[in-house]
Design an enzyme around this catalytic site. Structure first.
Site, mmCIF file in Angstrom:
data_model
loop_
_atom_site.group_PDB
_atom_site.id
_atom_site.type_symbol
_atom_site.label_atom_id
_atom_site.label_comp_id
_atom_site.label_asym_id
_atom_site.label_seq_id
_atom_site.Cartn_x
_atom_site.Cartn_y
_atom_site.Cartn_z
ATOM 1 N N GLY A 1 -21.253 26.536 14.853
ATOM 2 C CA GLY A 1 -22.707 26.510 14.693
ATOM 3 C C GLY A 1 -23.171 25.469 13.687
ATOM 4 O O GLY A 1 -24.202 24.813 13.881
ATOM 5 N N GLY B 1 -18.050 24.631 18.656
ATOM 6 C CA GLY B 1 -17.437 25.775 19.335
ATOM 7 C C GLY B 1 -16.485 25.524 20.479
ATOM 8 O O GLY B 1 -15.294 25.316 20.270
ATOM 9 N N ARG C 1 -8.773 26.625 10.024
ATOM 10 C CA ARG C 1 -9.747 26.492 8.933
ATOM 11 C C ARG C 1 -9.100 26.613 7.548
ATOM 12 O O ARG C 1 -9.539 25.965 6.603
ATOM 13 C CB ARG C 1 -10.830 27.559 9.082
ATOM 14 C CG ARG C 1 -11.858 27.187 10.124
ATOM 15 C CD ARG C 1 -12.872 28.275 10.275
ATOM 16 N NE ARG C 1 -14.082 27.799 10.928
ATOM 17 C CZ ARG C 1 -15.122 28.577 11.191
ATOM 18 N NH1 ARG C 1 -15.110 29.853 10.848
ATOM 19 N NH2 ARG C 1 -16.181 28.072 11.784
ATOM 20 N N LYS D 1 -25.789 25.834 28.843
ATOM 21 C CA LYS D 1 -27.244 25.818 28.889
ATOM 22 C C LYS D 1 -27.881 24.571 28.304
ATOM 23 O O LYS D 1 -27.535 24.138 27.206
ATOM 24 C CB LYS D 1 -27.781 27.026 28.128
ATOM 25 C CG LYS D 1 -27.555 28.324 28.857
ATOM 26 C CD LYS D 1 -28.178 29.468 28.100
ATOM 27 C CE LYS D 1 -28.139 30.739 28.932
ATOM 28 N NZ LYS D 1 -28.569 31.888 28.134
HETATM 29 C C1 3PG Z 1 -18.640 30.745 11.908
HETATM 30 O O1 3PG Z 1 -17.480 30.997 12.242
HETATM 31 O O2 3PG Z 1 -19.546 30.565 12.730
HETATM 32 C C2 3PG Z 1 -18.918 30.643 10.440
HETATM 33 O O3 3PG Z 1 -17.839 31.101 9.699
HETATM 34 C C3 3PG Z 1 -20.191 31.338 10.072
HETATM 35 O O4 3PG Z 1 -20.137 32.682 10.416
HETATM 36 P P1 3PG Z 1 -21.424 33.389 10.997
HETATM 37 O O5 3PG Z 1 -21.768 32.738 12.286
HETATM 38 O O6 3PG Z 1 -21.060 34.834 11.108
HETATM 39 O O7 3PG Z 1 -22.531 33.162 9.967
#
Ligand code: 3PG
Ligand code: MG
Length: 399
Positions: free
Chosen positions: A377, A354, A35, A197
């Site tokens: 996410g 993810g 990142r 899921k």
């Molecule tokens: C992540 O890695 O999902 C983002 O940096 C956002 O972080 P968070 O899910 O803790 O809001």
């Protein structure tokens, strides 16, 4: 959509929200700098213009200040990558930080301490956003990974920079590449969706169905579809309350002319463990007591043909329990096929969300596909067709 290229930062302080929420080792070194690396181009552009980046990010989910989640741990990594010395503000707001960011100094990068040390960040507090805003003449949002959060630094702050805000290159690339898949990708367009899921992927499946020609389903979620059609799935993962939904998704695909591809055979285990006994069976004839943990060779053959026939592909979610070596084969072989077609110039491939990103990294495939998203996410919500607050706020303020 305005990007960094629409501005010259000479003599300007660019307050840039990045997503430096990276994993750290036990002794606080950067364990995976993907990142940060993705953001370097944006930071270089500001520096090369003669501007000064004031960098802000969260790290983890602290409940108040915590040494373990201090952004100071990232300083050596950033300094090495940019060959510049980083000035660190030990609090992201307040007089000390303001004194550091008061003037634009060339060849200087200021890093603000973790935004989430203040609960006002996640609360989207306007006064806190305004206190951050004093650090910049312009605001840049390059935090795609956090774009689904309506926090002070990602969304609320943009209003304090009317016509003086834009997207960084990470944001711009993410949006551009997903749009390439979802809107006007070269046909046939294929989505490969996996993960455990169905319930967490319903909105994505509905959204994708309107846009793709083929939908390949793997991972644990496949068993809910197989069970819904009357198959025997042994002890495999299933969401009993989503069987009707699975059938309605299959109907919807049919009505839309989307070809659904479910696993034909699966690799089963007698328990959830790397040293379990294994057995390959038809996907709908899993013996009692056995658990399907990966797609089998016939499935891979069929899925491979779909990949070979595709021009554009989105991959979200693994085919099996790739973290355990005996069940990693399906995800790896499929990834290899996607990478090979991409390298032949036959396929535009985007990996997002993810676990599939973790998988391409684990198998060394990240540089061999067209694009790997930096958002977990955030990418999932974007694929669901939701408006991301971090994107929306900049679009409103830049106009
Ligand atoms: C992540 O890695 O999902 C983002 O940096 C956002 O972080 P968070 O899910 O803790 O809001
Ligand atoms: Mg998250």
């Amino acid at each position: 959509m305005l990007t960094l290229d629409h501005f010259s930062f000479a003599g300007q302080r660019a307050l840039i929200r990045v997503d430096f929420n990276v994993p750290l080792t036990a002794d606080f070194h950067v364990a995976d700098g993907t990142r940060i690396d993705a953001t370097l181009a944006s930071l270089k552009k500001i520096l090369q213009d003669g501007g000064m980046p004031v960098v802000m990010s969260h790290l983890g989910r602290p409940k108040g200040p915590s040494d373990a989640l201090s952004l100071k741990h990232l300083i050596p990594y950033i300094e090495e990558k940019l060959q510049i010395s980083v000035v660190f503000a030990p609090n992201c707001v307040g007089p000390e930080a303001s004194a550091l960011t008061a003037v634009c100094k060339p060849n200087t990068l200021i890093l603000l301490e973790n935004l989430r040390f203040h609960p006002e960040e996640e609360a989207g507090d306007a006064a806190f956003a305004q206190a951050l805003a004093v650090h910049g003449d312009l605001y840049v949002n390059d935090a795609f990974g956090t774009a689904h959060r309506a926090h002070a630094s990602t969304a609320v702050i943009a209003q304090f920079f009317p016509k003086k805000c834009c997207f960084g290159y990470v944001m711009a690339r993410e949006i551009e590449n997903v749009d390439k898949v979802l809107n006007g990708g070269q046909k046939p367009v294929t989505a490969v969706v996996g993960g455990s899921k169905v319930s967490s992927k319903i909105d994505i499946l509905r959204q994708l169905m309107q846009r793709v020609d083929h939908l390949v389903i793997g991972g644990g979620m496949a068993f809910t579809f197989i069970r819904a059609q009357g198959g025997s799935i042994g002890n495999s993962l299933v969401e009993e309350d989503k069987l009707d939904l699975a059938l309605s998704l299959l109907d919807e695909a049919k009505a839309r002319g989307v070809q659904m591809h479910l696993p034909i055979d699966v690799v089963c285990a007698d328990r959830f463990a790397a040293d379990a006994a294994t057995l390959t069976t038809p996907a709908d004839l899993i013996p009692d007591g056995w658990i399907g943990l990966d797609v089998g060779p016939e499935s891979l053959e069929a899925f491979g043909k779909v990949i070979d026939a595709s021009a554009t592909l989105l991959w979200n979610g693994p085919m099996g329990v790739f973290e355990l070596e005996p069940f990693s084969h399906g995800t790896r072989i499929l990834g290899e096929r996607i990478a090979a077609r991409t390298e032949e110039g036959k396929l535009f491939s985007l990996v997002g969300g993810g676990d599939s990103v973790a998988a391409v990294n684990q198998f060394g495939l990240a540089s061999r596909v067209s694009y790997v998203s930096t958002g977990g996410g955030a990418m999932l919500e974007y694929l669901e067709g939701r408006v991301l607050p971090g994107i929306d706020a900049v679009l409103k303020a830049e106009a």
